[in-house]
Design an enzyme around this catalytic site. Sequence first.
Site, PDB file in Angstrom:
ATOM      1  N   GLY A 240       0.834  -1.195   0.000  1.00  0.00           N
ATOM      2  CA  GLY A 240       0.000   0.000   0.000  1.00  0.00           C
ATOM      3  C   GLY A 240       0.868   1.244   0.000  1.00  0.00           C
ATOM      4  N   SER A 241       0.329   2.323   0.494  1.00  0.00           N
ATOM      5  CA  SER A 241       1.048   3.596   0.475  1.00  0.00           C
ATOM      6  C   SER A 241       2.139   3.622   1.534  1.00  0.00           C
ATOM      7  CB  SER A 241       0.076   4.752   0.712  1.00  0.00           C
ATOM      8  OG  SER A 241      -0.381   4.746   2.061  1.00  0.00           O
ATOM      9  N   THR A 242       3.131   4.461   1.304  1.00  0.00           N
ATOM     10  CA  THR A 242       4.209   4.629   2.283  1.00  0.00           C
ATOM     11  C   THR A 242       3.671   5.160   3.598  1.00  0.00           C
ATOM     12  OG1 THR A 242       5.867   4.940   0.548  1.00  0.00           O
ATOM     13  CG2 THR A 242       6.370   5.853   2.716  1.00  0.00           C
ATOM     14  N   VAL A 244       0.700   4.677   5.026  1.00  0.00           N
ATOM     15  CA  VAL A 244       0.065   3.609   5.790  1.00  0.00           C
ATOM     16  C   VAL A 244       1.099   2.567   6.213  1.00  0.00           C
ATOM     17  CG1 VAL A 244      -1.700   1.805   5.750  1.00  0.00           C
ATOM     18  CG2 VAL A 244      -2.141   3.997   4.646  1.00  0.00           C
ATOM     19  N   GLY A 245       2.124   2.358   5.386  1.00  0.00           N
ATOM     20  CA  GLY A 245       3.186   1.428   5.746  1.00  0.00           C
ATOM     21  C   GLY A 245       3.867   1.819   7.042  1.00  0.00           C
ATOM     22  N   GLU A 262       5.690  -3.396   0.831  1.00  0.00           N
ATOM     23  CA  GLU A 262       5.849  -2.996  -0.571  1.00  0.00           C
ATOM     24  C   GLU A 262       5.025  -1.734  -0.719  1.00  0.00           C
ATOM     25  OE1 GLU A 262       5.712  -1.871  -3.924  1.00  0.00           O
ATOM     26  OE2 GLU A 262       4.165  -3.374  -4.316  1.00  0.00           O
ATOM     27  N   CYS A 296       2.059   1.362  -8.129  1.00  0.00           N
ATOM     28  CA  CYS A 296       3.289   1.746  -7.432  1.00  0.00           C
ATOM     29  C   CYS A 296       4.476   1.756  -8.376  1.00  0.00           C
ATOM     30  CB  CYS A 296       3.546   0.813  -6.248  1.00  0.00           C
ATOM     31  SG  CYS A 296       3.757  -0.926  -6.720  1.00  0.00           S
ATOM     32  N   GLU A 394       3.858  10.890  -5.082  1.00  0.00           N
ATOM     33  CA  GLU A 394       3.138   9.883  -5.860  1.00  0.00           C
ATOM     34  C   GLU A 394       1.736  10.395  -6.202  1.00  0.00           C
ATOM     35  OE1 GLU A 394       3.131   5.041  -5.713  1.00  0.00           O
ATOM     36  OE2 GLU A 394       2.652   6.102  -3.864  1.00  0.00           O
TER      37      GLU A 394
END
Length: 504
Positions: A240-242, A244-245, A262, A296, A394
């Site tokens: 997912g998104s950075t 949320v990561g 990822e 991504c 992004e």
Amino acid sequence: MNAPLTDLSRIEVRRYEQLIDGKLGESVSGKRFTRESPAHGVTVGDYPLGDVEDAEAAIAAARRAFDRGDWPRMSGKERSLVLDRIADRIAENAEELARMDALESGKPISQARGELQGAEDLWRFAAGQARSLHGIVPSGLGEHMLGLIEREPIGVVAMITPWNFPFVILSQKLPFALAAGCTVVLKPSELTPGSTLRFAELLEGTGLPDGTVNITVGYGNTVGQRFAEHDDVDMISFTGSTEVGRTVSRAAAGNLKKVALELGGKNPQIVCADADIEAAADAVVFGVFFNVGQCCNSSSRLIVERSVADRFQQKLEELTARVPVGDPLDPETKVGAIINEDQLSKIEGYITSAEKDGARALCGARRLKTEAGRFYAPTLMAGVTPEMAIAREEVFGPVLSILTFDTLDEAIGIANDTQYGLSAGIWTNDHDRALTAARDLRAGTVWVNCWMDGFAEMPFGGVRQSGQGREQGAQAIEEFTEMKSVLFHRGPRADRWVPDAKAG
């Protein structure tokens, strides 16, 4: 736009159930939710809405299956046969699964079909890896010692998959964890859960023991959060998104579980003056407009040598004008719909900001008027400079930022000047330039004279804030294992720590 959207009477609302401990059924609360197609504006699915209680039940089932069940104790051959049977089920139902992904995400059906072929290949590759996992026997420990370095399944793995590639990303994770002998709890995105829940139905009769795979749908702040923080989960794998990561990593820190991420990318394609301009232009258009840019791996930055920039931009405009945009269910469509209104507004915000900063749209930069759904015109932005937000962040839409360079060092510097490091590419006929870029570009994957070519044998993942860990390839199964050292002693204990009573 292409031809008018599909006759809405052909789109059926499918009802799904979740899978916990081998049983399909409702969520604990009995609540359900629906999803509209972003292209057609009609309801396409009815799903159970899981919550913390469902997450707890799924984790408990996976924990029992790992601690006391058959799956981790099966031979590699036995697990391989099950994974191959699952691959057969995927192949037999590929058209249905592809249609579900196209309807729920807005991606073109031709692309979804290709993703299902790739997914099947990943399952078959992982099936082979189940029989290939091996340890090491060091040979220099001395005549009295035998050392074994084993690889054991890490345990219960929680997986959270995104909306933009619902089934293929599931297939980049799940078969490799199963090949290693792990048990799994899985949460697909609530925006595109259909193919994952249909997959849950296909597992029946494959030989997979109850509780080995558990699937529930819920929100990130409920089901996802519980997966990440739970002490009975040994590893979490998130795509997912950075942003949320980072949240997932913080939540997982409670029991120091292993985290594989990822995340996002701001991926550059460098085009040198000596490149095959026709091939490079086609790849750039493909790279940025594939999956409507909601990818991504989208090559959303073009860094082109200044001496050919005008000619290359003209070629891009010609190709972009011919890209078919429209109904995802039309096999001719290349660019489908935007996932939701929030994402569409985000894209518009980046365009507005870039134009204020001095960039200009060569084409696109507008919503498309359609009878239903959300569509955005493929957009080329010239006059972009490295400090602009559109060049650094992004966008996740069909928007290309065009930058220029004079030397290869300058191009690589621009390419690396970002928080991300997922993928990058270079187009050149000079081997020295290609090797220099391949070594100096800070990315998990570098493509030379190609873009987004992928194989099950090749590991995939990012550096810096694009993530940690690798999916696919022989390395993927190792991600879901722990190493254990086992030492055997042969013969009498020679070196006594406590002196012999008779000594002295």
